[in-house]
Design an enzyme around this catalytic site. Structure first.
Site, PDB file in Angstrom:
ATOM      1  N   THR A  53      68.863  -8.496  65.065  1.00  0.00           N
ATOM      2  CA  THR A  53      69.088  -7.405  64.117  1.00  0.00           C
ATOM      3  C   THR A  53      68.054  -6.870  64.603  1.00  0.00           C
ATOM      4  OG1 THR A  53      69.655  -8.478  61.778  1.00  0.00           O
ATOM      5  CG2 THR A  53      68.322  -6.324  61.763  1.00  0.00           C
ATOM      6  N   LYS A  97      74.961  -3.316  60.812  1.00  0.00           N
ATOM      7  CA  LYS A  97      74.119  -3.828  60.485  1.00  0.00           C
ATOM      8  C   LYS A  97      72.866  -3.851  59.428  1.00  0.00           C
ATOM      9  CE  LYS A  97      71.584  -8.237  59.629  1.00  0.00           C
ATOM     10  NZ  LYS A  97      72.123  -8.851  58.952  1.00  0.00           N
ATOM     11  N   LYS A 117      60.796  -5.191  58.257  1.00  0.00           N
ATOM     12  CA  LYS A 117      61.713  -4.968  59.704  1.00  0.00           C
ATOM     13  C   LYS A 117      62.581  -4.118  59.231  1.00  0.00           C
ATOM     14  CE  LYS A 117      63.336  -7.615  61.905  1.00  0.00           C
ATOM     15  NZ  LYS A 117      65.027  -7.171  62.669  1.00  0.00           N
TER      16      LYS A 117
END
Length: 289
Positions: free
Chosen positions: A91, A167, A236
């Site tokens: 990711t 995502k 994050k």
């Protein structure tokens, strides 16, 4: 296929094991060498360059900095033995995905972005949902690997960065669901209703989906360890979503609120707990411990 795998955290180990079970020859490398010993049937190699070779290389690294350090700054795309394709499952930011696609094109290595939805326990069963984007021919060659690691691959066209945008959008919705459950539980508690009872009702009726049921059960039980996906990584991902949104002029005001709540959770010592611990922010603000 002859596959190299780089990045053996909990998710990476599970995915590499899936490839071994499917009959692929798997070479593994991790920055912490002991992790490479944990994948039965795979062959640990001493350098990242030895893993970044063969029919395909798969990376599952923690963040932009790790992926850039290993692949780009590590010079793997300049090495004489390069893989037929690179399947990037981390990711990462949309910006880095765009840069990586260009760098790989110059190096003559097919690049596919293939981030996943699911936790490590789902990965162990080969049941992830995989979001994939890149050259159609390369995606076809990667098919046996994707099939071994996931229950379904969702294609999003020839532009790799689009898979990373999908995502991040999904993770934004996931964190939003946790925030909503935390606030709803705190609200119910304020009116004398057990938050656990509220979540039991709602996650088995209006919101009977894996995200609500799984994270809702953790919130109801006030159980945040061991983490399936830690809160710091969730923070994050929200930062990455906000940066990608700003780049295309898309306001995401709720994502900004989530970022601040995640920062508060980390400041209160919950960064290494499960992402569900975000619910503790609403609980603390309402006077509950």
């Amino acid at each position: 296929m002859d596959v190299g795998f780089i990045g053996l955290g909990r998710m990476g180990r599970a995915l590499a094991a899936c490839l071994v079970r499917a009959g692929h020859t798997v070479r593994v490398w991790n920055r912490s060498p002991e992790a490479a010993q944990a994948v039965a049937g795979a062959r640990p190699v001493p350098t990242a360059a030895e893993a970044f070779a063969g029919d395909a290389a798969v990376t599952m690294l923690a963040d932009d900095a790790a992926l850039r350090a290993v692949i780009v700054e590590g010079g793997l795309l300049d090495a004489p033995d390069r893989p037929g394709l690179h399947l990037s499952m981390s990711t990462i930011s949309v910006a880095l995905a765009r840069d990586l696609a260009a760098i790989h094109e110059r190096a003559g290595v097919a690049y596919i972005a293939a981030p996943v939805f699911g936790r490590p326990d789902v990965a162990e069963k080969g049941a992830l949902n995989i979001v994939a984007a890149g050259d159609p021919g390369a995606l076809g060659r990667a098919g046996p690997l994707l099939d071994a690691m996931g229950a379904k691959t969702w294609p999003f066209g020839p532009v790799p960065e689009r898979a990373n945008a999908v995502k991040l959008a999904g993770n934004f919705m996931l964190v939003s669901a946790i925030e909503a459950m935390g606030e709803a539980a705190a609200f119910a508690e304020g009116h004398g209703v057990a938050g656990a009872d509220l979540l039991d009702l709602l996650t088995n009726t209006l919101f009977a989906s894996p995200v609500y049921k799984g994270y809702g059960a953790s919130i109801a039980a006030d159980r945040y360890e061991p983490p399936g996906f830690n809160l710091r990584l969730g923070a994050k991902d929200i930062r990455l979503a906000l940066a990608a949104a700003e780049a295309v002029g898309v306001p995401m005001p709720f994502a900004s609120a989530l970022r601040d709540n995640l920062i508060e959770a980390i400041a209160m010592g919950d960064g290494d707990k499960d992402l569900a611990a975000l619910a503790r922010v609403a609980a603390r603000r309402s006077g509950r411990p």
